[in-house]
Design a protein around this motif. Structure first.
Motif, PDB file in Angstrom:
ATOM      1  N   ILE A 199       2.928  -5.088   4.588  1.00  0.00           N
ATOM      2  CA  ILE A 199       1.986  -6.243   4.458  1.00  0.00           C
ATOM      3  C   ILE A 199       2.147  -7.262   3.948  1.00  0.00           C
ATOM      4  O   ILE A 199       2.049  -8.338   4.201  1.00  0.00           O
ATOM      5  CB  ILE A 199       0.759  -5.288   4.098  1.00  0.00           C
ATOM      6  CG1 ILE A 199       0.479  -4.366   5.177  1.00  0.00           C
ATOM      7  CG2 ILE A 199      -0.669  -6.112   3.952  1.00  0.00           C
ATOM      8  CD1 ILE A 199      -0.827  -3.351   4.903  1.00  0.00           C
ATOM      9  N   GLY A 235      -2.264  -2.811  -3.831  1.00  0.00           N
ATOM     10  CA  GLY A 235      -2.894  -2.802  -2.408  1.00  0.00           C
ATOM     11  C   GLY A 235      -2.256  -1.641  -1.582  1.00  0.00           C
ATOM     12  O   GLY A 235      -2.046  -0.663  -2.050  1.00  0.00           O
ATOM     13  N   ILE A 236      -2.308  -1.450  -0.081  1.00  0.00           N
ATOM     14  CA  ILE A 236      -2.082  -0.458   0.651  1.00  0.00           C
ATOM     15  C   ILE A 236      -0.717   0.414   0.134  1.00  0.00           C
ATOM     16  O   ILE A 236       0.380  -0.196   0.163  1.00  0.00           O
ATOM     17  CB  ILE A 236      -2.326  -0.677   2.165  1.00  0.00           C
ATOM     18  CG1 ILE A 236      -3.383  -1.096   2.340  1.00  0.00           C
ATOM     19  CG2 ILE A 236      -1.635   0.398   2.745  1.00  0.00           C
ATOM     20  CD1 ILE A 236      -3.629  -1.755   3.653  1.00  0.00           C
ATOM     21  N   GLY A 237      -0.870   1.502  -0.363  1.00  0.00           N
ATOM     22  CA  GLY A 237       0.400   2.220  -0.744  1.00  0.00           C
ATOM     23  C   GLY A 237       1.076   1.852  -1.862  1.00  0.00           C
ATOM     24  O   GLY A 237       1.904   2.729  -2.372  1.00  0.00           O
ATOM     25  N   HIS A 281       7.716  -4.321   1.326  1.00  0.00           N
ATOM     26  CA  HIS A 281       6.189  -3.841   1.844  1.00  0.00           C
ATOM     27  C   HIS A 281       5.848  -4.558   3.290  1.00  0.00           C
ATOM     28  O   HIS A 281       6.047  -5.796   3.205  1.00  0.00           O
ATOM     29  CB  HIS A 281       5.334  -4.535   0.793  1.00  0.00           C
ATOM     30  CG  HIS A 281       3.857  -3.528   0.874  1.00  0.00           C
ATOM     31  ND1 HIS A 281       3.109  -3.855   1.825  1.00  0.00           N
ATOM     32  CD2 HIS A 281       3.560  -2.240   0.282  1.00  0.00           C
ATOM     33  CE1 HIS A 281       2.089  -3.231   1.543  1.00  0.00           C
ATOM     34  NE2 HIS A 281       2.376  -2.072   0.600  1.00  0.00           N
TER      35      HIS A 281
END
Length: 178
Positions: free
Chosen positions: A63, A91-93, A61
């Motif tokens: 991030i 989190g994101i995605g 990932h």
């Protein structure tokens, strides 16, 4: 007259051999996980695989900088069925829960979405450009692994598909191996 007959017979035999060789080279004979250069029919690499076999794509990932594991099996119709996803952070995605009919569990410090039945005829993938640590894992116990960077440039886009290869494609292509 005999000489002419032998020449014709030799020519017909040679043509038949060429036709048989051509047919042998063009008939699909081997099922494989094929990575095509995106939006083309150009094979970048392939991994021989059969219906029912499983594989994993592990990616970092960008991030959280933690691994995300996506587990797939090859269906009878030569499609992909994602049956599990494992990750460490929301989190994101990243999903925050399981979908209908799926199971969401926390085991050994990781989130698992199990009992997934997500089917895809193809999967578009981008080999990470910034954090390029994608891996392909396969084998009975997931004992075989290669890094995408061994076969694809960082940032490269490709389409993954279960396809049948003919002998020419098999010999010409880049076979993924451990």
């Amino acid at each position: 007259m005999k000489k002419l007959f032998r020449q014709k017979k030799l020519l017909i035999t040679a043509l038949m051999i060429l036709v048989v060789l051509f047919v042998c080279f063009m008939i699909p004979f081997r099922t494989a996980l094929v990575f095509y250069k995106q939006n083309t029919s150009q094979i970048q690499a392939f991994l021989p695989i059969e219906k029912g076999e499983t594989f994993q794509i592990i990616w970092k990932h960008s991030i959280h900088l933690t691994d995300v594991v996506e587990k797939f099996r090859v269906t009878e119709k030569h499609e992909f069925e994602e049956y599990e996803m494992i990750y460490e952070h929301f989190g994101i995605g990243m999903p925050s829960n399981a979908g209908k009919g799926e199971t969401f569990v926390y085991e050994n410090g990781k989130y698992h979405i199990k009992d997934m039945e997500r089917v895809f005829p193809t999967i578009n993938i981008r080999n990470g450009r910034t954090v390029s640590e994608h891996r392909l894992v396969w084998g009975e116990n997931g004992e075989k692994m290669v890094r995408f960077n061994e076969y694809f440039e960082p940032g490269a886009f490709f389409t993954m598909k279960v396809d049948r290869l003919n002998l020419w494609q098999y010999l010409k292509g880049v076979k993924i191996h451990e």
